[in-house]
Each structure stands twice: as structure tokens, then as C-alpha cells.
Design a protein around this motif. Structure first.
Motif, mmCIF file in Angstrom:
data_model
loop_
_atom_site.group_PDB
_atom_site.id
_atom_site.type_symbol
_atom_site.label_atom_id
_atom_site.label_comp_id
_atom_site.label_asym_id
_atom_site.label_seq_id
_atom_site.Cartn_x
_atom_site.Cartn_y
_atom_site.Cartn_z
ATOM 1 N N THR A 190 0.846 -1.189 0.000
ATOM 2 C CA THR A 190 0.000 0.000 0.000
ATOM 3 C C THR A 190 0.886 1.245 0.000
ATOM 4 O OG1 THR A 190 -0.127 -0.049 2.426
ATOM 5 C CG2 THR A 190 -1.924 -1.098 1.200
ATOM 6 N N GLY A 191 0.311 2.333 -0.473
ATOM 7 C CA GLY A 191 0.984 3.630 -0.397
ATOM 8 C C GLY A 191 2.220 3.760 -1.261
ATOM 9 N N LEU A 192 2.289 2.984 -2.351
ATOM 10 C CA LEU A 192 3.464 3.095 -3.231
ATOM 11 C C LEU A 192 3.427 4.437 -3.966
ATOM 12 C CD1 LEU A 192 5.967 1.885 -4.626
ATOM 13 C CD2 LEU A 192 4.405 0.849 -6.303
ATOM 14 N N THR A 193 4.449 5.236 -3.790
ATOM 15 C CA THR A 193 4.600 6.502 -4.498
ATOM 16 C C THR A 193 6.074 6.688 -4.825
ATOM 17 O OG1 THR A 193 4.924 7.790 -2.454
ATOM 18 C CG2 THR A 193 2.668 7.595 -3.284
ATOM 19 N N GLY A 194 6.371 7.605 -5.740
ATOM 20 C CA GLY A 194 7.766 7.860 -6.060
ATOM 21 C C GLY A 194 7.919 8.740 -7.277
ATOM 22 N N GLN A 195 9.060 8.612 -7.940
ATOM 23 C CA GLN A 195 9.353 9.406 -9.123
ATOM 24 C C GLN A 195 10.143 8.572 -10.123
ATOM 25 O OE1 GLN A 195 11.679 12.792 -7.925
ATOM 26 N NE2 GLN A 195 13.282 11.568 -6.975
ATOM 27 N N LEU A 196 9.885 8.865 -11.404
ATOM 28 C CA LEU A 196 10.489 8.117 -12.499
ATOM 29 C C LEU A 196 11.309 9.068 -13.355
ATOM 30 C CD1 LEU A 196 10.381 5.265 -14.012
ATOM 31 C CD2 LEU A 196 8.655 6.358 -15.479
ATOM 32 N N SER A 197 12.571 8.711 -13.614
ATOM 33 C CA SER A 197 13.431 9.580 -14.419
ATOM 34 C C SER A 197 13.169 9.375 -15.904
ATOM 35 C CB SER A 197 14.906 9.306 -14.111
ATOM 36 O OG SER A 197 15.303 8.054 -14.641
ATOM 37 N N GLU A 198 13.433 10.423 -16.684
ATOM 38 C CA GLU A 198 13.317 10.355 -18.141
ATOM 39 C C GLU A 198 14.718 10.452 -18.729
ATOM 40 O OE1 GLU A 198 10.447 13.605 -18.875
ATOM 41 O OE2 GLU A 198 9.040 12.013 -19.404
ATOM 42 N N SER A 199 15.241 9.304 -19.154
ATOM 43 C CA SER A 199 16.639 9.267 -19.586
ATOM 44 C C SER A 199 16.872 10.006 -20.899
ATOM 45 C CB SER A 199 17.114 7.818 -19.723
ATOM 46 O OG SER A 199 16.417 7.141 -20.748
ATOM 47 N N MET A 200 15.799 10.337 -21.622
ATOM 48 C CA MET A 200 15.942 11.097 -22.861
ATOM 49 C C MET A 200 16.087 12.597 -22.609
ATOM 50 S SD MET A 200 13.289 9.321 -25.563
ATOM 51 C CE MET A 200 13.689 10.526 -26.847
ATOM 52 N N THR A 201 15.940 13.011 -21.368
ATOM 53 C CA THR A 201 15.997 14.433 -21.039
ATOM 54 C C THR A 201 17.304 14.768 -20.324
ATOM 55 O OG1 THR A 201 14.932 14.146 -18.880
ATOM 56 C CG2 THR A 201 13.500 14.478 -20.786
ATOM 57 N N ALA B 26 8.876 -3.486 -15.019
ATOM 58 C CA ALA B 26 8.590 -2.753 -16.248
ATOM 59 C C ALA B 26 8.241 -1.302 -15.941
ATOM 60 C CB ALA B 26 7.439 -3.407 -17.014
ATOM 61 N N TYR B 27 8.357 -0.466 -16.951
ATOM 62 C CA TYR B 27 7.877 0.913 -16.844
ATOM 63 C C TYR B 27 7.365 1.349 -18.202
ATOM 64 C CZ TYR B 27 11.461 3.267 -19.602
ATOM 65 O OH TYR B 27 12.234 3.694 -20.657
ATOM 66 N N ALA B 28 6.582 2.426 -18.208
ATOM 67 C CA ALA B 28 6.146 3.067 -19.444
ATOM 68 C C ALA B 28 6.058 4.567 -19.203
ATOM 69 C CB ALA B 28 4.791 2.540 -19.900
ATOM 70 N N ASP B 29 6.455 5.339 -20.207
ATOM 71 C CA ASP B 29 6.403 6.799 -20.130
ATOM 72 C C ASP B 29 5.828 7.318 -21.438
ATOM 73 O OD1 ASP B 29 6.771 9.499 -19.890
ATOM 74 O OD2 ASP B 29 8.939 9.431 -19.610
ATOM 75 N N CYS B 30 4.582 7.778 -21.386
ATOM 76 C CA CYS B 30 3.901 8.297 -22.575
ATOM 77 C C CYS B 30 3.736 9.810 -22.518
ATOM 78 C CB CYS B 30 2.531 7.645 -22.724
ATOM 79 S SG CYS B 30 2.579 5.843 -22.849
ATOM 80 N N THR B 31 4.436 10.458 -21.594
ATOM 81 C CA THR B 31 4.268 11.902 -21.423
ATOM 82 C C THR B 31 4.988 12.675 -22.523
ATOM 83 O OG1 THR B 31 6.224 12.122 -20.026
ATOM 84 C CG2 THR B 31 4.154 11.585 -18.936
ATOM 85 N N PRO B 32 4.545 13.914 -22.771
ATOM 86 C CA PRO B 32 5.273 14.779 -23.698
ATOM 87 C C PRO B 32 6.626 15.156 -23.110
ATOM 88 C CG PRO B 32 3.037 15.562 -23.358
ATOM 89 C CD PRO B 32 3.299 14.521 -22.318
ATOM 90 N N THR B 33 7.478 15.772 -23.924
ATOM 91 C CA THR B 33 8.764 16.235 -23.426
ATOM 92 C C THR B 33 8.562 17.398 -22.476
ATOM 93 O OG1 THR B 33 8.924 17.700 -25.325
ATOM 94 C CG2 THR B 33 10.024 15.576 -25.496
ATOM 95 N N ALA B 34 9.616 17.727 -21.760
ATOM 96 C CA ALA B 34 9.580 18.872 -20.861
ATOM 97 C C ALA B 34 9.396 20.153 -21.668
ATOM 98 C CB ALA B 34 10.879 18.938 -20.056
#
Length: 246
Positions: A56-67, A168-176
């Protein structure tokens, strides 16, 4: 004597209620051959119940290696919604996925996968080639991201290769802001992902794959120490009162 027994019993009950739940920190790394020396990294925390094997309560941050120009300047996405969790008896542990958005919609939409759709899983990501939900309309991209971790029954134990292969991970967000945005996402219509050949039949969309994961017991908050000291103080006070009245 009754006061001491009551206080001791109260502390024992409070301790027992929390004894099976422990807070941990987790760091998961996916090797990114095309963005070296930058990798995709998830850093987070969670609570684990050793009796029910639940997270429970899993939170955090994911880095974007393309940035960023280097590791220190990478963009980090906040992942705050734990929306998926299940126990896997064959692997001996629990999976949990935490998302950027408050919905699992990541890869797939009804138009792409039918209904009901598995719109987020790593296998779905592989099957649809990492295409984000709503393609080809950029405005339909929900801009979601997630990290999938695995917690063995002994959380701090080293993961086996079979367990690592399912991270696994997935990042579908736009660029900064200021970056190039193609088709609504950082890689156009394709999400950046990390999967393994052994776990899902293919590596990620930029050949990224799970490399490692470490879990450590979290350092208790100062408030926890204060509560423990307060409890000991109550016991000490009652003991002194008993000694004076003896």
C-alpha cells in the motif's frame, strides 16, 4: 499495578497492530543502451504487510533518460497513484504499479484493443508496439506513466533473474517544456518503455530492459520515535508512582 498493566497492554496492542506492517524504500533501474550514461530509474516508498503480502501507499518518481544533458539534469515524473497490485505465488512475491495519472489508461483505448481493454500492462505495451492510447490524435494522449515493481516475501532479499525480468515501466508523457513534442508524446505516438525479452517477449521501445532493484527498510520518522519515547515515559511514571505508594 493495574495502571501499569493497562499501559503495558495498550502499548503491546499498538505495537502488535503495526508489527506486521513495515515501511520500505525501493530503487528500480532499467538499462537504456541508447541514452547512456543515463538510465530510467524509479525511486519510491511503500508499506508492506507481511501477513497478507500486500503493498500500500506506493509513491515515487520516475526519471526520463531522454531528457537533460547528464544524469543530474534528467526530468523526474511524480508517480502518486498506486492503482494495481497482486500476489504472484509462482514468483513468491507481490507486484504493484504506481501511475502518474489517476487512471491506468496508458497504451490502449477501446478503439485499439476493444472493450474491456487491458490499457496499461507491460504485455499490452509490447503487443501494441508501445502506441499510446488514442493514437493517431495527439490530443487523445493521456500522458500517463507508470513503474511496476516486485516485492518478494522477504522484501529486502535480492531478486532472482526471473523476478527482475518482470519489472517494467512506461512513459507516454510529452517532453519537458521547450523540448520537441512529436505527435503528442516524447517519442511521437510511441511511449518509452522498459521490458525484458524473458519477461514479455521484447525489450523496450528504445531497447531498455530491467537491470536491478533494491529494497531497504525505511528510517522511522521522528514522530515514531517520539511516540515510542512517550509510551516508555508513561510506563516510567506509573512505575515511580507504584514505588512511592508501596
Amino acid at each position: 499495578m493495574k495502571h501499569i498493566a493497562f499501559a503495558a497492554s495498550l502499548l503491546a496492542v499498538l505495537g502488535a497492530a503495526q508489527a506486521h506492517e513495515t515501511d520500505y524504500t525501493v530503487t528500480t533501474t532499467w538499462f537504456e543502451p541508447q541514452t547512456q550514461p543515463k538510465n530510467t530509474i524509479f525511486q519510491g516508498s511503500f508499506t508492506y504487510d507481511e501477513h497478507t503480502h500486500t503493498i500500500t501507499g506506493l509513491t515515487g518518481q520516475l526519471s526520463e533518460s531522454m531528457t537533460g544533458d547528464d544524469v543530474a539534469s534528467m526530468v523526474w515524473l511524480p508517480l502518486t497513484y498506486q492503482l494495481q497490485s497482486w500476489y504472484d505465488a509462482s514468483l513468491g512475491g507481490t507486484f504493484a504499479a504506481v501511475f502518474k495519472n489517476s487512471t491506468t489508461t496508458t497504451f490502449c483505448s477501446t478503439a485499439l484493443c476493444g472493450s474491456p481493454a487491458d490499457d496499461w500492462s507491460p504485455q499490452t505495451g509490447v503487443d501494441v508496439g508501445g502506441i499510446y492510447a488514442g493514437f493517431p490524435k495527439p490530443a487523445k494522449n493521456p500522458g500517463n506513466a507508470y513503474a511496476l515493481i516486485f516485492v518478494p516475501e522477504t522484501p529486502t532479499a535480492a531478486l532472482t533473474q526471473a523476478q527482475i525480468s518482470k519489472l517494467a515501466y512506461a512513459d507516454c508523457t510529452p517532453t519537458a517544456p521547450g523540448g520537441m513534442m512529436m505527435g503528442g508524446g516524447m517519442m511521437g505516438a510511441v511511449c518509452m518503455t522498459g521490458t525484458s525479452l524473458a519477461g514479455y517477449g521484447a525489450t523496450g521501445t528504445m531497447d531498455g530492459y530491467p537491470l536491478s532493484q533494491t529494497i531497504a527498510a525505511a528510517v522511522p520518522e521522528p514522530e515514531t520515535y517520539a511516540l515510542m519515547l512517550a509510551g516508555l515515559g508513561v510506563l516510567g511514571t506509573l512505575a515511580r508512582r507504584r514505588a512511592r505508594s508501596a
